[in-house]
Write a protein that holds these residues in place. Sequence first.
Motif, PDB file in Angstrom:
ATOM      1  N   GLU A   1       2.001   1.761  -3.414  1.00 52.79           N
ATOM      2  CA  GLU A   1       0.923   2.205  -4.288  1.00 52.79           C
ATOM      3  C   GLU A   1       0.611   3.675  -4.056  1.00 52.79           C
ATOM      4  O   GLU A   1       0.388   4.429  -5.004  1.00 52.79           O
ATOM      5  CB  GLU A   1      -0.329   1.363  -4.037  1.00 52.79           C
ATOM      6  N   VAL A   2       0.627   4.079  -2.791  1.00 55.61           N
ATOM      7  CA  VAL A   2       0.265   5.467  -2.518  1.00 55.61           C
ATOM      8  C   VAL A   2       1.369   6.392  -3.027  1.00 55.61           C
ATOM      9  O   VAL A   2       1.092   7.492  -3.504  1.00 55.61           O
ATOM     10  CB  VAL A   2      -0.048   5.680  -1.024  1.00 55.61           C
TER      11      VAL A   2
ATOM     12  N   SER B   1       0.833  -1.201   0.000  1.00 56.86           N
ATOM     13  CA  SER B   1       0.000   0.000   0.000  1.00 56.86           C
ATOM     14  C   SER B   1       0.872   1.257   0.000  1.00 56.86           C
ATOM     15  O   SER B   1       0.520   2.264  -0.611  1.00 56.86           O
ATOM     16  CB  SER B   1      -0.907  -0.001   1.218  1.00 56.86           C
ATOM     17  N   THR B   2       2.028   1.185   0.689  1.00 58.64           N
ATOM     18  CA  THR B   2       2.919   2.345   0.720  1.00 58.64           C
ATOM     19  C   THR B   2       3.448   2.620  -0.679  1.00 58.64           C
ATOM     20  O   THR B   2       3.497   3.760  -1.143  1.00 58.64           O
ATOM     21  CB  THR B   2       4.092   2.072   1.676  1.00 58.64           C
TER      22      THR B   2
ATOM     23  N   ILE C   1      -2.677   3.249   6.556  1.00 59.37           N
ATOM     24  CA  ILE C   1      -1.364   2.660   6.354  1.00 59.37           C
ATOM     25  C   ILE C   1      -0.590   3.339   5.231  1.00 59.37           C
ATOM     26  O   ILE C   1       0.587   3.129   5.074  1.00 59.37           O
ATOM     27  CB  ILE C   1      -1.469   1.150   6.012  1.00 59.37           C
ATOM     28  N   GLY C   2      -1.248   4.186   4.461  1.00 65.99           N
ATOM     29  CA  GLY C   2      -0.585   4.815   3.323  1.00 65.99           C
ATOM     30  C   GLY C   2       0.364   5.938   3.667  1.00 65.99           C
ATOM     31  O   GLY C   2       1.092   6.407   2.805  1.00 65.99           O
ATOM     32  N   LEU C   3       0.416   6.373   4.926  1.00 66.86           N
ATOM     33  CA  LEU C   3       1.392   7.410   5.271  1.00 66.86           C
ATOM     34  C   LEU C   3       2.790   6.808   5.240  1.00 66.86           C
ATOM     35  O   LEU C   3       2.979   5.655   5.585  1.00 66.86           O
ATOM     36  CB  LEU C   3       1.115   7.968   6.666  1.00 66.86           C
TER      37      LEU C   3
ATOM     38  N   ILE D   1      -5.635   6.815   0.755  1.00 62.88           N
ATOM     39  CA  ILE D   1      -6.142   5.474   1.035  1.00 62.88           C
ATOM     40  C   ILE D   1      -6.151   5.282   2.545  1.00 62.88           C
ATOM     41  O   ILE D   1      -5.887   6.210   3.286  1.00 62.88           O
ATOM     42  CB  ILE D   1      -5.300   4.383   0.341  1.00 62.88           C
TER      43      ILE D   1
END
Lengths: 272, 310, 381
Positions: A158-159, A155-156, B84-86, B81
């Motif tokens: 992807e972001v 997710s990291t 967890i996206g930080l 999102i």
Amino acid sequence: MSPPLKGWPKALWRVAGDPLPWSFAALVALTLGMPALRPLFAALFPELDRPVYQQDSFAALVMAHLSMVALSSAIAIAGGVLLGLWVCRPAGRAFRPLFESLLAMSQSFPPVAVLAVAAPIIGFGEAPALIALVLYGLLPIAQGTMAGLDSVPASTREVAQGLGLDTWQSLYKVELPLAAPVILSGIRTSVIINIGTATIASTVGAKTLGSPIIIGLSGFNTAYVIQGAVLVALLAITSDQLFGRLEERLGAWRTRDATDAGAARFVQVSGR
Amino acid sequence: MIEFSRVSKVFDGRKAVDELDLVIPQGELAVLIGTSGSGKSTTLKMINRLVEYDAGTLRFAGEDVRHFHPETLRRRMGYAIQSIGLFPHWTVEQNIATVPQLLHWPKPRIRDRVTELLELLHLEPGQYRGRFPHQLSGGQQQRVGVARALAADPDVLLMDEPFGALDPVTRAALQEELRRIHALSGKTIVLVTHDIDEALGLGQRIVLMEQGRIVQQGSPLELLTHPASDFVRDFVGRSDIGIKLLALDRVADRTRHDEAVGGEPIASSSTLREALSAFITRKVDRLPVVDEQGRPAGTLHFCDLLEAQA
Amino acid sequence: MKIHHPVQLLLVGLMLASAWGLPFLTHAPNRLLTGTGIELAALLRGERLWLLVPVLPLLMAPFLTPLRKTGLAVAIAASLWLAGLTWLAGDEAARLAGGPDSLVRTSFGGGFWLLFILAGLQANDALRRLNGPGGRQTLAQLAVYGPVLWLLLSGRLEALSVLKEYANHRDSFDLALWRHLQLVGLTLLPACLLGSALGLLTFRQSRARGPVFTVLNIIQTIPSIALFGLLIGPLAALGKLFPASGLAGIGLPPALLALTLYGLLPMARGTLAGLQQMPEGVIEAARGMGLSPRQRLLRVELPIALPVMISGLRVTAVQAVGLAQLAALIGAGGFGAIMFQGLLGSALDLVLLGVIPVVVLAIAVDALFALLVSLLEVTPR
């Protein structure tokens, strides 16, 4: 770990309980002051004519040992990190299983075996030692790089992409910094193995801290063996502790508010 | 602003998105909703090209998204999102500054923007600027995530289940926050969720998806009053559709301004659903209403809840 | 043609390059002279060309559709090619051998080794696609080398110089094998007991975790030869004090002690990790049902932790096989003795005689434990 202490006893415990200053001080003192211990060794081993190794100064041996490890590790780091990065990218992903089998296979090859096979083929001296050190040092680093990149949550990644970082920016701004502590622990393992392998390299004619040990073992001079062994052990422990410190630094964002340094260190020990 | 026409996406021979037609006009808050695997996330990710579409055309600001450089496109769209996206190794400030830095804004401007956004999301700048994500609560992390998505003043805000991992209280607070930001900035927002209450509460347009197709799209009211199929009826909650309808309207809409009664008042900004709850628990059929400043604004009658919806 | 397997393509490319670029065998009139290389192409004449039959599927491997069948075919072809290469080397060595007193030496060249490794990797990659359970995979990987092992045991390779060295050093080889196994076996038992006890201790007493692992980690950091050296003094002194104990500064005791110390960390870590991965609430439940601490340990904690503990033991064992190689330096024997003898005489074949068995032993030990772990993991809990 220890009863709760306050004030100066706590500060004292923190310094005394930390192996780095101890091992570093002992390493420097013994490297420079080994000849001064002559009476001690003479008393311990009265049967020996020459109780202190004198073919070379210990400072020169430490320098030779360190420069061999530094050179081989530098090559191994460059190669290992690049290899690890490549097999984690889309372009190299297909090769990852192959690479992992090679790593698993080489694990059953003891470092000294690489040395022993290389020496008769390319001759004795520093060259076979360097080759063995580089080859053997490469593996843990590549492994650490893969494990580090794997530890970055999808997710990291992807972001990062979603915010508009390109592949390169995502790699060096986000993925590599996040993977850095794990990559570094691979480098740490590699350097420690290399310090050990460099010691054995004196059996193929390279001049390192292993020389007093090998000469002592073949000449039944236990004093030489102890002098070399103590210094190598201290060198390895000091380097390991230094790397531990660096790992804590790089992973500071994880443990910023964990005040118990011991707990932080354990995380890394068990993470290896 | 965003136009899908006959857009498809195939994953491993399975159509994740199947000839999708959808127009999201400028300034609208559109909610994509569906079960997992319905293609809603894929649809969202095609907008900023995290997923490339296979067939059809997808336009952003009148131009095919493929004509944009992916990074340029993404920097014009905020993306948020679950928490967890930080980036865990960066402070709150560095996280929010991600896109402005990519766009090479001057340092003072970035700093001012971070301050502005932290204030907008009710995080005290002096206190939170230098913190790391793991030092924040889930709700605070999500606020930072939204701030980061808004940082470079993007044309569009894309949000993939942004409040999915939060507890109900924090979630409600952040939904309120998002509604406020949308009203304030007038940005186009596309939000993906699987929570029908979140969709009904936030969306101006709700797009209900199933197996890569749109089952029904329309305003919350349309979905509740004219469900296109049994699937939609089930999805919006067959037995409590009435309650959900009440949640769409505010007390202020039904207040009789020329009357006054005594008792514990209800705020005019509350939903009719909350008012219903108040009627039942207090066992009354009239409630005094007060406005935001706490001044008496009139009376709400129980029978007025039954007034036909538009 | 579509390339389905870039990995196989790379391996095939390297195979062709090493077949042409490097000598397959080296040949010398006696062990003192440097050998001359013999190309693979020069050896493939007449009936020997049949050996090339399994190469065809190997060359096609990159383009085959990924199926179970094709994977199996490639693995079998690789296995045959491995045997063919080995047989060719043995056969040519026998042809060049001369009389029984001849000093002629024919050794494997770089080309042979590379071709061998590449074929092994092709088989490995192909078998990976079979997707069987872990244990069966391991067995299949080992089975690839079956024909080579048969050739070795059948005596068809005796003219090769490595096997000549074996014939010359037969007694010391058997002794080294026995001693090496002894070193590993006698290390495993105390390392396993002590290590798991430490693991259990640190699981129960989290305060002990920091100090115990710091110490074990420092031990692991010390290069093995230094640890051997450091143990000479104290053990020699103990031996003098208690002559009946049989302790001495060199030989088996310091080697075993050092190997055991090294084995503690992986074992303790494995035990702790195994206990920590226990599902939350399991201990609660066991306690709630009235199990005593002892029953909890034996019936609940250890069975659940066992697979991870065995993985720790696997690391300890493989590590001990490699480290035992160095024990020869302090007179503890093992294959290291043969290797160092070869190294001092600059005799590559003798070095190989000391190295190859260790590598094979390490692989065998590793596979054995992998099998054990996979058996434990499929057992329904």
